[in-house]
Design a protein around this motif. Structure first.
Motif, PDB file in Angstrom:
ATOM      1  N   UNK A  34      11.523   4.352   1.131  1.00  0.00           N
ATOM      2  CA  UNK A  34      10.621   5.284   0.463  1.00  0.00           C
ATOM      3  C   UNK A  34       9.670   5.867   1.511  1.00  0.00           C
ATOM      4  N   UNK A  35       8.916   6.875   1.125  1.00  0.00           N
ATOM      5  CA  UNK A  35       7.919   7.502   2.030  1.00  0.00           C
ATOM      6  C   UNK A  35       8.521   7.895   3.384  1.00  0.00           C
ATOM      7  N   UNK A  67       6.480  11.512  -0.989  1.00  0.00           N
ATOM      8  CA  UNK A  67       7.237  12.532  -1.710  1.00  0.00           C
ATOM      9  C   UNK A  67       8.761  12.403  -1.548  1.00  0.00           C
ATOM     10  N   UNK A  68       9.242  11.642  -0.563  1.00  0.00           N
ATOM     11  CA  UNK A  68      10.678  11.632  -0.271  1.00  0.00           C
ATOM     12  C   UNK A  68      11.167  10.214  -0.034  1.00  0.00           C
ATOM     13  N   UNK A  69      12.222   9.827  -0.734  1.00  0.00           N
ATOM     14  CA  UNK A  69      12.858   8.540  -0.464  1.00  0.00           C
ATOM     15  C   UNK A  69      14.343   8.744  -0.233  1.00  0.00           C
ATOM     16  N   UNK A 100       0.854  -1.188   0.000  1.00  0.00           N
ATOM     17  CA  UNK A 100       0.000   0.000   0.000  1.00  0.00           C
ATOM     18  C   UNK A 100       0.886   1.233   0.000  1.00  0.00           C
ATOM     19  N   UNK A 101       0.442   2.265  -0.705  1.00  0.00           N
ATOM     20  CA  UNK A 101       1.191   3.516  -0.725  1.00  0.00           C
ATOM     21  C   UNK A 101       0.486   4.522   0.173  1.00  0.00           C
ATOM     22  N   UNK A 102       1.192   5.088   1.137  1.00  0.00           N
ATOM     23  CA  UNK A 102       0.540   6.059   2.019  1.00  0.00           C
ATOM     24  C   UNK A 102       0.132   7.315   1.241  1.00  0.00           C
ATOM     25  N   UNK A 121       9.297   5.188   7.870  1.00  0.00           N
ATOM     26  CA  UNK A 121       8.505   5.562   6.697  1.00  0.00           C
ATOM     27  C   UNK A 121       7.026   5.523   7.023  1.00  0.00           C
ATOM     28  N   UNK A 122       6.255   6.174   6.165  1.00  0.00           N
ATOM     29  CA  UNK A 122       4.822   6.325   6.363  1.00  0.00           C
ATOM     30  C   UNK A 122       4.026   5.052   6.141  1.00  0.00           C
TER      31      UNK A 122
END
Ligand SMILES: Nc1nc2c(c(=O)[nH]1)N[C@H]1C(S)=C(S)[C@@H](COP(=O)(O)O)O[C@H]1N2
Ligand SMILES: [Mo]
Length: 189
Positions: free
Chosen positions: A153-154, A138-140, A24-26, A102-103
């Motif tokens: 990532x995230x 937005x940031x990795x 899943x992508x936050x 990470x998120x």
């Protein structure tokens, strides 16, 4: 001339990153998103999206080596050097490791000395484009001298700690050092 081969042992080059994630992508809300630098620092930082992207000081190319055997070479990145943020926060002398949260519930860690590498950065663009959700928007992190499971990532929090705190894959059998040139894939033992 650089005599080092581009591809570490046991890796094959592919054209596109595989967008590996936990399923899943936050969500990313530029208004409420922030990035923290905390733990053993003099001045904890909490940067908004606008503050963070205003600090871009890194543009460079590096390779992503997944421990499962694929590599993507010469990815162009744009972002903020990890050392820039750590200098601003003021790292306390007891700090020896960087723990990254990470998120999506992911985490990783590496020695503080990695931040001395000029290509260890928190990136917001990949090959000239903003990171997509699959790419860690937005940031990795990029930590080119270690397998890509260190390239969180995230990223939302960077915590300076005295004792190492192994992260998501480091506590699931993967090697804590993760040097692709030494094929440090699985934890010993
Ligand atoms: N937050 C987060 N970061 C992550 C992962 C993840 O599942 N969640 N997977 C890692 C792994 S194992 C790899 S190989 C790379 C994959 O990078 P890519 O998605 O750009 O292909 O991201 C790393 N960073
Ligand atoms: Mo990976």
């Amino acid at each position: 001339m650089g005599s080092k081969p581009k591809l570490p042992p046991g890796q094959r080059a592919i054209a596109e990153t595989r967008k590996i994630n936990l399923g899943h992508n936050p969500p990313f809300d530029p208004e409420s998103w922030n990035l923290e630098v905390t733990g053993l620092v003099e001045t904890p930082l909490k940067l908004s999206w606008d503050e963070f992207r205003g600090r871009v000081d890194y543009r460079g190319k590096s390779d992503l080596h997944c421990v499962e055997g694929w590599s993507v070479l010469d990815i162009e990145w744009e972002g903020v050097r990890l050392s820039t943020l750590l200098e601003q926060a003021g790292v306390k002398p007891e700090a020896r490791f960087v723990f990254v949260e990470s998120d999506d519930g992911y985490s990783t860690s590496f020695p503080l000395s990695d931040a001395d590498e000029a290509d260890v950065a928190l990136v917001i663009k990949q090959n000239g484009e903003w990171l997509t959700p699959d790419e860690g928007r937005p940031v990795r992190l990029v930590v080119p001298h270690r397998y890509a499971y260190k390239a969180a990532k995230f990223v939302r929090r960077i915590v300076l700690v005295a004792e190492d705190r192994p992260g998501y894959w480091e506590t699931r059998g993967y090697h804590n050092e993760a040097d692709p040139w030494k094929e440090q894939r699985k934890a010993p033992g």
